[in-house]
Design an enzyme around this catalytic site. Structure first.
Site, PDB file in Angstrom:
ATOM      1  N   ASP A   1       0.770  -1.247   0.000  1.00  0.00           N
ATOM      2  CA  ASP A   1       0.000   0.000   0.000  1.00  0.00           C
ATOM      3  C   ASP A   1       0.803   1.300   0.000  1.00  0.00           C
ATOM      4  O   ASP A   1       0.648   2.130  -0.873  1.00  0.00           O
ATOM      5  CB  ASP A   1      -0.926   0.035   1.215  1.00  0.00           C
ATOM      6  CG  ASP A   1      -1.877  -1.154   1.272  1.00  0.00           C
ATOM      7  OD1 ASP A   1      -1.708  -2.113   0.498  1.00  0.00           O
ATOM      8  OD2 ASP A   1      -2.800  -1.119   2.102  1.00  0.00           O
TER       9      ASP A   1
ATOM     10  N   GLU B   1       2.056  -9.471  11.545  1.00  0.00           N
ATOM     11  CA  GLU B   1       1.850  -9.129  10.133  1.00  0.00           C
ATOM     12  C   GLU B   1       3.189  -8.791   9.448  1.00  0.00           C
ATOM     13  O   GLU B   1       3.445  -9.207   8.325  1.00  0.00           O
ATOM     14  CB  GLU B   1       0.908  -7.915  10.082  1.00  0.00           C
ATOM     15  CG  GLU B   1       0.453  -7.494   8.707  1.00  0.00           C
ATOM     16  CD  GLU B   1      -0.505  -6.295   8.769  1.00  0.00           C
ATOM     17  OE1 GLU B   1      -0.708  -5.729   9.873  1.00  0.00           O
ATOM     18  OE2 GLU B   1      -1.043  -5.931   7.714  1.00  0.00           O
TER      19      GLU B   1
HETATM   20  C1  DGY Z   1      -5.944  -1.738   4.373  1.00  0.00           C
HETATM   21  O1  DGY Z   1      -7.092  -1.539   4.759  1.00  0.00           O
HETATM   22  O2  DGY Z   1      -4.928  -1.292   4.900  1.00  0.00           O
HETATM   23  C2  DGY Z   1      -5.734  -2.628   3.265  1.00  0.00           C
HETATM   24  O3  DGY Z   1      -4.389  -2.912   3.044  1.00  0.00           O
HETATM   25  C3  DGY Z   1      -6.342  -2.093   2.022  1.00  0.00           C
HETATM   26  O4  DGY Z   1      -6.431  -3.178   1.193  1.00  0.00           O
END
Ligand code: DGY
Length: 424
Positions: free
Chosen positions: A164, A388
């Site tokens: 992201d 994560e």
């Molecule tokens: C989030 O909500 O951070 C996700 O990575 C978007 O897909």
């Protein structure tokens, strides 16, 4: 050959995480922070399930593809059940699909994961893959038809890359106006430390892109032609190249003519050099709105090994970047000013990317590098659990806990360190 499991206790915990995150036919990435089915998380979850419940592994992929759009796109989130704990939810995306989904896609790892699952038991998996195969093909065709106009894969939203907020997208994000998105309340920062998540400026822009897609009824041609963001992504380019190989291999076994898919893979390989940036001496993202390279190097460049398009210069870059940290491969360049070792994709080490990179390294005969990556990833999980992502400099666990894909990566790859001593 039996392999030596590092820790049966951690194996038990990993299986318990997958089962605990199972919502019936699909798995959430982690409780709370990500309460729905995410596309590439789900494919890794399926791989994890394949180590102890093959039927459940196939079901995970089947549920994912049951939300495929008519044009072949497989969405990045499937909102199976309402959950007020996540933003932006289905009402923000407004895709009007059943089940409700987001309007963008995510890295197409499903074919590669399906092939690994099929290898566990090709006979038991034959009917399952026979039914899934045309659906995966339709998804790969969607990438080819809508997103490979420049020869390599372009994304229309940073979330599509799965990475992201990595620095690759800064240049494209700078051109997005996030000033008019209105009031909203984020939920992610209520679940995890905000310093480990993207900032508000970034969220405003993420939402502006969603609002553009919604306003044009998620018309792909319009989003690609006039949307706020369009960047070539080395990560998806290499993942899709490899996934085309895997789809073709499974198709051959099923008796299909796979020449079209082979052609897609060959075209992506032929176009890969256009992502080579001599300035960074690596594969780089490019902003298609301005034609400029991002001038960044991060983990996506090294997924070139997955596609078999690596260069000797890239190999030299790998050691420098890797040796600057201690635990696994950093998502972004530790020498860059933008490096933040705990902020999501701006530096942390991600077990899931380490695993993908290792698959590529191993295929290219770089067994020592693949083993180093496995060992360092295992150390993180042994010391801190199934988080994560992790700070690659000191191992600090970051983001969500009890994370599905970290558990899956442990069971499939990180948790075994070679042949069993005296075993079968
Ligand atoms: C989030 O909500 O951070 C996700 O990575 C978007 O897909």
């Amino acid at each position: 050959m039996t392999t030596h499991r590092i820790s049966p206790a951690l194996d038990d915990q990993a299986r318990a995480i997958l089962k605990g995150n199972d919502r019936g036919g699909y798995t959430v990435p982690t409780d709370g922070l990500y309460p729905y089915q995410w596309n590439w998380d789900s494919a890794f979850a399926a791989w994890g399930f394949s180590t102890f419940d093959l039927d459940r592994a196939w079901t995970e992929l089947e549920t994912l593809f049951s939300a495929q759009w008519d044009d072949g796109m497989v969405p990045h989130i499937i909102f199976h059940k309402p959950d007020p704990g996540y933003f932006p939810g289905p009402e923000v995306w407004g895709t009007n699909k059943t089940p409700a989904t987001s309007g963008i896609s995510q890295p197409p790892v499903a074919a590669t994961m399906a092939r690994l699952i099929l290898e566990v038991d090709p006979v038991a998996g034959r009917e399952r893959i026979a039914a899934l195969w045309p659906r995966i093909l339709a998804w790969h065709r969607w990438w080819r038809d809508y997103r490979c106009g420049s020869g390599v894969v372009a994304i229309t939203h940073p979330w599509e890359s799965g990475r992201d907020n990595c620095p690759d997208w800064d240049i494209g994000m700078a051109g997005v106006d996030g000033s008019n998105v209105g009031e909203y309340t984020r939920r992610d920062t209520g679940h995890v430390d905000p310093s480990m998540r993207p900032g508000k400026d970034e969220y405003d822009r993420y939402l502006a892109m969603v609002q553009f897609g919604r306003a044009c009824g998620w018309d792909q041609r319009e989003i690609v032609a006039n949307g706020p963001f369009l960047m070539e992504d080395p990560g998806i380019t290499f993942i899709l190249t490899r996934a085309n190989d895997d789809l073709a291999a499974m198709g051959r076994e099923l008796g299909h003519d796979v020449s079209e898919i082979e052609g897609w893979a060959a075209d992506l390989r032929a176009a890969a050099p256009k992502l080579w940036n001599p300035e960074t001496r690596g594969f780089d993202a490019r902003d298609l709105r301005t034609g400029r390279f991002a001038d960044r190097i991060g983990s996506a460049a090294f997924l070139a090994y997955l596609a078999g398009v690596e260069t000797p210069e890239l190999a030299a870059r790998m050691d420098g970047i890797w040796n600057a940290v201690r635990y696994g491969f950093p998502s972004a360049d530790p020498a860059a000013e933008s490096f933040e070792p705990r902020r999501y994709w701006r530096g942390p080490s991600w077990p899931v990317v380490n695993a993908l990179m290792a698959i590529g390294l191993k295929d290219r005969g770089l067994d020592d590098a693949a083993e180093r990556l496995r060992r360092e990833t295992a150390e993180l999980i042994e010391a801190h659990g199934f988080f994560e992502y992790f700070d690659p400099t000191d191992g600090t666990p970051c983001g969500g806990d009890a994370f599905t894909w970290t558990a899956a990566i442990w069971l499939t790859w990180a948790g075994a360190d070679g042949p069993a001593k005296g075993g079968a």
